[in-house]
Write a protein that holds these residues in place. Sequence first.
Motif, PDB file in Angstrom:
ATOM      1  N   ARG A  40       0.806  -1.224   0.000  1.00  0.00           N
ATOM      2  CA  ARG A  40       0.000   0.000   0.000  1.00  0.00           C
ATOM      3  C   ARG A  40       0.835   1.269   0.000  1.00  0.00           C
ATOM      4  O   ARG A  40       0.481   2.249  -0.634  1.00  0.00           O
ATOM      5  CB  ARG A  40      -0.942   0.004   1.194  1.00  0.00           C
ATOM      6  CG  ARG A  40      -2.016  -1.077   1.060  1.00  0.00           C
ATOM      7  CD  ARG A  40      -2.894  -1.151   2.266  1.00  0.00           C
ATOM      8  NE  ARG A  40      -3.725   0.027   2.387  1.00  0.00           N
ATOM      9  CZ  ARG A  40      -4.525   0.250   3.427  1.00  0.00           C
ATOM     10  NH1 ARG A  40      -4.576  -0.615   4.421  1.00  0.00           N
ATOM     11  NH2 ARG A  40      -5.255   1.338   3.473  1.00  0.00           N
ATOM     12  N   CYS A  41       1.971   1.257   0.754  1.00  0.00           N
ATOM     13  CA  CYS A  41       2.744   2.502   0.885  1.00  0.00           C
ATOM     14  C   CYS A  41       4.212   2.366   0.486  1.00  0.00           C
ATOM     15  O   CYS A  41       4.917   3.361   0.378  1.00  0.00           O
ATOM     16  CB  CYS A  41       2.654   3.029   2.320  1.00  0.00           C
ATOM     17  SG  CYS A  41       3.449   1.992   3.563  1.00  0.00           S
ATOM     18  N   ARG A  43       6.664   1.059   2.231  1.00  0.00           N
ATOM     19  CA  ARG A  43       7.595   1.052   3.363  1.00  0.00           C
ATOM     20  C   ARG A  43       8.155  -0.342   3.602  1.00  0.00           C
ATOM     21  O   ARG A  43       7.481  -1.332   3.407  1.00  0.00           O
ATOM     22  CB  ARG A  43       6.889   1.491   4.642  1.00  0.00           C
ATOM     23  CG  ARG A  43       6.506   2.916   4.661  1.00  0.00           C
ATOM     24  CD  ARG A  43       5.848   3.255   5.980  1.00  0.00           C
ATOM     25  NE  ARG A  43       5.512   4.667   5.973  1.00  0.00           N
ATOM     26  CZ  ARG A  43       4.584   5.207   6.704  1.00  0.00           C
ATOM     27  NH1 ARG A  43       3.874   4.465   7.526  1.00  0.00           N
ATOM     28  NH2 ARG A  43       4.338   6.491   6.631  1.00  0.00           N
ATOM     29  N   HIS A  61       0.196   0.297   8.268  1.00  0.00           N
ATOM     30  CA  HIS A  61      -0.973  -0.462   7.846  1.00  0.00           C
ATOM     31  C   HIS A  61      -1.208  -1.774   8.587  1.00  0.00           C
ATOM     32  O   HIS A  61      -2.127  -2.512   8.242  1.00  0.00           O
ATOM     33  CB  HIS A  61      -0.900  -0.738   6.340  1.00  0.00           C
ATOM     34  CG  HIS A  61      -0.908   0.520   5.550  1.00  0.00           C
ATOM     35  ND1 HIS A  61       0.224   0.981   4.912  1.00  0.00           N
ATOM     36  CD2 HIS A  61      -1.880   1.434   5.331  1.00  0.00           C
ATOM     37  CE1 HIS A  61      -0.068   2.126   4.321  1.00  0.00           C
ATOM     38  NE2 HIS A  61      -1.334   2.425   4.558  1.00  0.00           N
TER      39      HIS A  61
END
Length: 70
Positions: A40-41, A43, A61
Motif C-alpha cells: 500500500r505505501c 515502506r 498499515h
Amino acid sequence: MRVAATTAAYCAHCGQPSGARDHEACRRAGRLDPPRYCARCGRRMIVKVTPDRWTATCSAHGQAQQDVSR
C-alpha cells in the motif's frame, strides 16, 4: 490484514511502484519469500519467519500473516 496484489500500489518484493517496471521476477520470488515491502505505501516491513508461518508488519498499515503449511 491482506492486500490484494492487483490493487497494490507498490511491489511487495522490491518496494518500487507497481507501474515502474516489469515485476515478473518479483512475483516469482514472492511465491517462496514473504513480502518485504508494504504493497500500500512501499515502506520496508518488519518480517518474522517461523517454520509454519510468516508475519510481516507495516508501521502504518498493520500486519499480514500466512500459514506456510497450506
